[in-house]
Design a protein around this motif. Structure first.
Motif, PDB file in Angstrom:
ATOM      1  N   GLY A 109       0.816  -1.207   0.000  1.00  0.00           N
ATOM      2  CA  GLY A 109       0.000   0.000   0.000  1.00  0.00           C
ATOM      3  C   GLY A 109       0.854   1.264   0.000  1.00  0.00           C
ATOM      4  O   GLY A 109       2.084   1.225   0.040  1.00  0.00           O
ATOM      5  N   GLY A 110       0.184   2.368  -0.028  1.00  0.00           N
ATOM      6  CA  GLY A 110       0.866   3.657  -0.083  1.00  0.00           C
ATOM      7  C   GLY A 110       1.728   3.934   1.127  1.00  0.00           C
ATOM      8  O   GLY A 110       2.838   4.469   1.008  1.00  0.00           O
ATOM      9  N   LEU A 111       1.238   3.595   2.315  1.00  0.00           N
ATOM     10  CA  LEU A 111       2.035   3.828   3.530  1.00  0.00           C
ATOM     11  C   LEU A 111       3.291   2.971   3.545  1.00  0.00           C
ATOM     12  O   LEU A 111       4.352   3.423   3.988  1.00  0.00           O
ATOM     13  CB  LEU A 111       1.187   3.553   4.773  1.00  0.00           C
ATOM     14  CG  LEU A 111       0.157   4.636   5.107  1.00  0.00           C
ATOM     15  CD1 LEU A 111      -0.660   4.228   6.320  1.00  0.00           C
ATOM     16  CD2 LEU A 111       0.841   5.967   5.359  1.00  0.00           C
ATOM     17  N   ALA A 112       3.195   1.752   3.065  1.00  0.00           N
ATOM     18  CA  ALA A 112       4.380   0.890   3.018  1.00  0.00           C
ATOM     19  C   ALA A 112       5.416   1.451   2.056  1.00  0.00           C
ATOM     20  O   ALA A 112       6.617   1.458   2.345  1.00  0.00           O
ATOM     21  CB  ALA A 112       3.980  -0.523   2.626  1.00  0.00           C
ATOM     22  N   ILE A 113       4.965   1.938   0.909  1.00  0.00           N
ATOM     23  CA  ILE A 113       5.887   2.534  -0.062  1.00  0.00           C
ATOM     24  C   ILE A 113       6.515   3.798   0.520  1.00  0.00           C
ATOM     25  O   ILE A 113       7.733   4.014   0.407  1.00  0.00           O
ATOM     26  CB  ILE A 113       5.155   2.831  -1.381  1.00  0.00           C
ATOM     27  CG1 ILE A 113       4.776   1.524  -2.064  1.00  0.00           C
ATOM     28  CG2 ILE A 113       6.018   3.683  -2.305  1.00  0.00           C
ATOM     29  CD1 ILE A 113       3.925   1.685  -3.294  1.00  0.00           C
ATOM     30  N   LEU A 114       5.705   4.637   1.158  1.00  0.00           N
ATOM     31  CA  LEU A 114       6.230   5.850   1.779  1.00  0.00           C
ATOM     32  C   LEU A 114       7.250   5.513   2.864  1.00  0.00           C
ATOM     33  O   LEU A 114       8.315   6.139   2.952  1.00  0.00           O
ATOM     34  CB  LEU A 114       5.085   6.670   2.377  1.00  0.00           C
ATOM     35  CG  LEU A 114       5.499   7.979   3.066  1.00  0.00           C
ATOM     36  CD1 LEU A 114       6.118   8.930   2.065  1.00  0.00           C
ATOM     37  CD2 LEU A 114       4.301   8.599   3.756  1.00  0.00           C
ATOM     38  N   GLY A 115       6.954   4.495   3.668  1.00  0.00           N
ATOM     39  CA  GLY A 115       7.897   4.067   4.699  1.00  0.00           C
ATOM     40  C   GLY A 115       9.198   3.572   4.097  1.00  0.00           C
ATOM     41  O   GLY A 115      10.290   3.863   4.600  1.00  0.00           O
TER      42      GLY A 115
END
Length: 123
Positions: A30-36
């Motif tokens: 997801g987006g949060l995983a990519i951002l992290g």
């Protein structure tokens, strides 16, 4: 003969539900995983840059101190080279002007005492 009309009716139990929802498969993090992940990579990169800056600063300091400690040696070597060149020039002048009467090797050709010969050799 009148035709018997048969009305079209829904099947027993009714029609099945219309599938209007999107059925998309799982496509990755997801987006949060990519951002992290991006933040982690950037943080690690900045950490490595900071380590590189520290090492470069230390190497620059070491280079400066090495040059400071080499200055007396380089000056002495330059003085020896200048003296050797002056003695070689004096020997050449003596050899070239040996047949000229009244010629003093190494004496200035200028009558003005303010004139100073070159004190360093540009190579």
């Amino acid at each position: 003969m009148p035709t018997a009309y048969r009305q079209d009716m829904p099947p027993e139990g009714g029609f099945e539900m219309i599938k209007y929802k999107r059925n998309l498969p799982f496509r990755g993090p997801g987006g949060l995983a990519i951002l992290g992940g991006v933040l982690a990579v950037c943080t690690y990169g900045m950490y490595r840059v900071a380590l590189g800056n520290l090492e470069r600063r230390e190497l620059r300091r070491e280079k400066t101190w090495a040059r400071l400690h080499l200055v007396p040696l380089l000056l002495a070597e330059s003085d020896r080279d200048t003296y050797r060149r002056q003695q070689a020039a004096l020997a050449r002048e003596t050899e070239i002007m040996k047949n000229v009467e009244g010629w003093e090797p190494g004496k200035s050709v200028y009558n003005n005492p303010k004139h100073r010969p070159q004190e360093f050799v540009v190579i």
